[in-house]
Design an enzyme around this catalytic site. Structure first.
Site, PDB file in Angstrom:
ATOM      1  N   CYS A  79       0.842  -1.196   0.000  1.00 25.47           N
ATOM      2  CA  CYS A  79       0.000   0.000   0.000  1.00 25.47           C
ATOM      3  C   CYS A  79       0.880   1.249   0.000  1.00 25.47           C
ATOM      4  O   CYS A  79       1.639   1.466  -0.947  1.00 25.47           O
ATOM      5  CB  CYS A  79      -0.978  -0.035   1.169  1.00 25.47           C
ATOM      6  SG  CYS A  79      -2.372   1.123   0.970  1.00 25.47           S
ATOM      7  N   HIS A 182      -3.913  -4.524  -0.352  1.00 20.71           N
ATOM      8  CA  HIS A 182      -3.531  -5.198   0.888  1.00 20.71           C
ATOM      9  C   HIS A 182      -3.610  -6.711   0.685  1.00 20.71           C
ATOM     10  O   HIS A 182      -4.695  -7.289   0.797  1.00 20.71           O
ATOM     11  CB  HIS A 182      -4.462  -4.778   2.033  1.00 20.71           C
ATOM     12  CG  HIS A 182      -4.251  -3.375   2.490  1.00 20.71           C
ATOM     13  ND1 HIS A 182      -3.315  -3.039   3.436  1.00 20.71           N
ATOM     14  CD2 HIS A 182      -4.845  -2.220   2.105  1.00 20.71           C
ATOM     15  CE1 HIS A 182      -3.342  -1.730   3.633  1.00 20.71           C
ATOM     16  NE2 HIS A 182      -4.259  -1.208   2.835  1.00 20.71           N
ATOM     17  N   GLU A 184      -2.743  -9.104   2.560  1.00 13.07           N
ATOM     18  CA  GLU A 184      -3.149  -9.796   3.791  1.00 13.07           C
ATOM     19  C   GLU A 184      -4.650  -9.722   4.030  1.00 13.07           C
ATOM     20  O   GLU A 184      -5.184 -10.449   4.874  1.00 13.07           O
ATOM     21  CB  GLU A 184      -2.384  -9.221   4.995  1.00 13.07           C
ATOM     22  CG  GLU A 184      -2.862  -7.881   5.519  1.00 13.07           C
ATOM     23  CD  GLU A 184      -2.395  -6.670   4.713  1.00 13.07           C
ATOM     24  OE1 GLU A 184      -2.637  -5.542   5.179  1.00 13.07           O
ATOM     25  OE2 GLU A 184      -1.813  -6.861   3.626  1.00 13.07           O
TER      26      GLU A 184
END
Length: 207
Positions: A79, A182, A184
């Site tokens: 990011c 992102h 994750e």
């Protein structure tokens, strides 16, 4: 060991938990010595570009990140962390980045919703080990600024998505990678990309 760089502006919890779920060891680092001793590194980021660079400079980590990249070990920016890898940003003024990759960061401009927030599909532009066994699926974005790659060197674009324009989603060169979204928080696709990155870190350890 994978270093997660802690400079006061990263979503450390979600990134570390994702690495933990993949079965890898990690450590939070905020000094040059800790970073340079790692096998791979992740630079997360949430917030403003200028503030992030100020924090990195205060911790004497900018040059250390450059040294880490020059060592050939895998480095991943996530990011804001991806944006910091580039030369500059226009977010709240002109700011110099770490400068590992060519390009500048600009604000979205248009009659559409900003920030770009939600799930968008990836389009891979080149082959790379980071894409091993990964489908061109959907990943989760939250950002108001996007990378404009240098016109003379668009080879840093590894994957894009579409949000009223071409948006760089995955960037990189050699051992340096960036993901605007992102991973994750991006389900199976994101976790597989992270798994492939941690695999590159393992290879660096065994060299």
């Amino acid at each position: 060991m994978i270093a997660i760089i802690d400079y006061g502006m990263g979503n450390l919890h979600s990134v570390s938990k994702a690495i933990e779920r993949l079965g890898h060891e990690y450590t939070f680092v905020s000094t040059a010595e800790e970073l340079l001793a790692a096998d791979g590194a992740i630079l997360p980021g949430v917030g403003a570009f200028g503030d992030a660079m100020e924090n990195l400079h205060k911790l004497n980590l900018v040059e250390s990140i450059r040294q880490f990249a020059a060592s050939g070990k895998p480095l991943l920016g996530i990011c804001l962390g991806m944006q910091l890898l580039f030369e500059s940003s226009t977010e709240h003024g002109e700011h110099e980045g770490i400068g590992l990759l060519p390009g500048t960061v600009l604000r979205f401009e248009g009659d559409y919703k900003i920030p770009h927030m939600g799930w968008n599909k990836l389009e891979f532009l080149q082959e790379n080990p980071i894409f091993s066994d990964v489908e061109e699926g959907y990943v989760y974005f939250v950002h108001s600024y996007f990378l404009q790659p240098a016109e003379t060197n668009r080879s840093v674009l590894m994957a894009t998505t579409d949000y009223y324009q071409e948006v760089p989603a995955i960037t990189g060169r050699d051992n340096v990678y960036g993901m605007q979204f992102h991973p994750e928080k991006s389900g199976t696709v994101g976790m597989k990309l992270l798994e492939n990155f941690t695999g590159l870190c393992e290879k660096a350890y065994t060299k």
